[in-house]
Design a protein around this motif. Structure first.
Motif, short mmCIF file in Angstrom:
data_model
loop_
_atom_site.label_atom_id
_atom_site.label_comp_id
_atom_site.label_asym_id
_atom_site.label_seq_id
_atom_site.Cartn_x
_atom_site.Cartn_y
_atom_site.Cartn_z
N LYS A 1 0.81 -1.23 0.00
CA LYS A 1 0.00 0.00 0.00
C LYS A 1 0.84 1.28 0.00
O LYS A 1 0.48 2.27 0.63
CB LYS A 1 -0.98 0.02 1.18
N HIS A 2 1.97 1.23 -0.71
CA HIS A 2 2.75 2.46 -0.84
C HIS A 2 3.11 2.67 -2.31
O HIS A 2 3.73 1.82 -2.94
CB HIS A 2 4.02 2.41 0.01
N CYS B 1 5.00 5.28 -5.02
CA CYS B 1 5.87 6.44 -5.23
C CYS B 1 5.77 6.82 -6.72
O CYS B 1 6.12 6.03 -7.59
CB CYS B 1 7.31 6.08 -4.86
N GLN C 1 -5.60 9.62 -6.12
CA GLN C 1 -5.42 9.07 -4.77
C GLN C 1 -6.53 9.60 -3.87
O GLN C 1 -7.17 8.85 -3.14
CB GLN C 1 -4.03 9.45 -4.23
N ASP D 1 -6.63 4.66 0.70
CA ASP D 1 -5.96 3.64 1.53
C ASP D 1 -4.52 3.39 1.09
O ASP D 1 -3.77 2.68 1.77
CB ASP D 1 -6.75 2.32 1.47
N GLU E 1 -0.83 4.86 0.47
CA GLU E 1 0.01 6.02 0.79
C GLU E 1 0.76 6.44 -0.49
O GLU E 1 1.42 5.62 -1.12
CB GLU E 1 1.02 5.62 1.88
N THR F 1 3.51 8.96 -2.39
CA THR F 1 4.57 9.97 -2.31
C THR F 1 4.97 10.32 -3.74
O THR F 1 4.74 9.55 -4.67
CB THR F 1 5.81 9.47 -1.54
#
Ligand code: NAD
Length: 373
Positions: free
Chosen positions: A186-187, A189, A211, A217, A219, A221
């Motif tokens: 769940k990340h 980039c 997003q 939900d 994350e 970046t």
């Protein structure tokens, strides 16, 4: 019994036919062990060009559109690079990707314990690295117009390429990346250069908006592409899923190849949007090129192509268990000391391309023997 899945093998140029032949032997092994699929072969690249002046025949293009999975070797080399532009434009790999609308390119990067010493990065830097690049594949500077080389009135020549993305092109590949991140840690980039490029600004805005609207939900970046290049060699374990455009994704994923010790280890999947039955056009290929320097010598590492077939098992052939088994067999072959020249240390025995295929088949036999279960 469900319909047999269709797998098409296209060797292509340079080392392509050598590495694809090994993936095909592995596919045949799975067929003998219950995989519900048919295997067929087609010509692509210079081997087709010598027959009728085209890089791909109408028949093979049709087979590509009907296949559930294409296992592709590589294209390129001096002969291809010397061909007239119209031959490349009507049959080159970029044409094929566009024709099949393969806009999402997935490139998993996973450190392999047995190859710790083959990497140029320190073992503590590559420890636990496990992430996936999602690279946009049908847009951006490789396709944008205007492009070309012109002679200016003052006699100088000028080369032009155009970096261009629409919000729709950004959102469809971002969706693939968000969904993948959702199924992992769940990340996400997202990489661009919004500090200096208008297409980068649009990229960042669209990804950010998606997003907020649909993937709260996950994350998210953002990272500038130049910083991402540095972070990939500084602390690659920070990444889960990286989203990048066609150009940055191409360059950054080759850089990340060194985490795995060799360009000959990295598989990829290129997917279209699913149709109403959930079927994608899908092309699976190693990320390396045709390696003209070693072509025809049985020196090429076939593992990237074999691992690409594992991705096909998982994403297109409904055989996730077989994919797990094949990935395990590749790890076992490496643990048992199998090395091709690109990843062997000075004192290690070097296997041929076929020898590495044999080592993986041996590992499959051992792992699937009743005593191993
Ligand atoms: P390359 O990936 O072909 O080779 C780079 C280096 O890595 C070479 O030293 C080569 O010997 C080595 N290498 C690559 N694959 C290997 C393998 N499986 N096992 C062992 N060593 C391996 O890149 P390049 O030399 O920059 O390009 C050669 C041609 O391939 C060019 O024409 C390029 O356009 C084309 N290319 C095609 C694709 C593709 O088909 N998708 C991708 C990249 C480059």
């Amino acid at each position: 019994m469900t319909d047999k899945k269709k797998v098409l093998f296209l060797g292509g140029d340079g080392i392509g036919p050598e590495v694809v032949a090994e993936a095909r032997r592995i596919a045949a092994w799975f067929l003998e062990h219950g995989l519900n699929a048919t295997l067929s072969d087609g010509l692509y690249g210079m081997s087709q060009y010598r027959i009728d002046g085209r890089l791909i025949s109408v028949d093979v293009l049709m087979q590509c559109k009907q296949a559930d999975a294409i296992i592709f070797g590589a294209t390129g080399g001096a002969e291809i690079e010397a061909l007239p532009a119209d031959v490349i434009e009507s049959g080159g790999l970029l044409f094929l990707r566009k024709e099949l609308d393969l806009f999402a390119n997935l490139r998993p990067i996973k450190a392999i314990d047995a190859l710790r010493d083959a990497s140029t990065l320190k073992p503590n830097v590559i420890k636990d690295v496990d992430f996936v690049f999602v690279r946009e594949l049908c847009g951006g500077i490789y396709f944008g117009t205007p492009r070309g080389i012109e002679t200016l009135p003052n006699g100088q020549r000028r080369g032009v390429d155009t970096q261009v993305y629409t919000s729709g092109e950004i959102r469809r590949v971002a969706r693939v990346a968000f969904e993948l991140a959702r199924s992992r840690n769940k990340h996400l980039c997202s990489v661009e250069k919004s500090n200096v490029m208008e297409s980068g600004k649009l990229w960042r805005e669209e990804v950010q908006r998606m997003q907020a609207e649909e993937f709260a939900d996950v994350e998210l970046t953002h990272m500038y592409a130049d910083n991402c290049a540095m972070q990939l060699v500084r602390r690659p374990s920070q990444f889960d899923v990286i989203l990048a455009d066609n150009l940055f994704g191409d360059i950054l994923s080759d850089c990340a190849a060194m985490i795995c010790g060799s360009l000959g280890m990295l598989p990829s999947a290129s997917l279209s949007a699913p149709d109403e039955r959930g079927r994608h056009n899908a092309l699976y290929e190693p990320i390396h090129g045709s390696a003209p320097d070693i072509a025809g010598k049985s020196l090429a590492n076939p593992l990237a192509t074999i691992l690409s077939f594992a991705m096909a098992l998982r994403h297109s052939l409904g055989a996730a268990g077989d994919a797990d088994l094949l990935e395990q067999a590749v790890r076992k072959a490496l643990d048992d000391g199998a090395r091709t020249a690109d990843m062997a240390g000075p004192d290690e025995r070097k296997l041929s391309t076929v020898g590495m295929g044999d080592a993986v088949i041996r590992a499959l036999e051992e792992l699937s023997a009743p005593s191993a279960q």
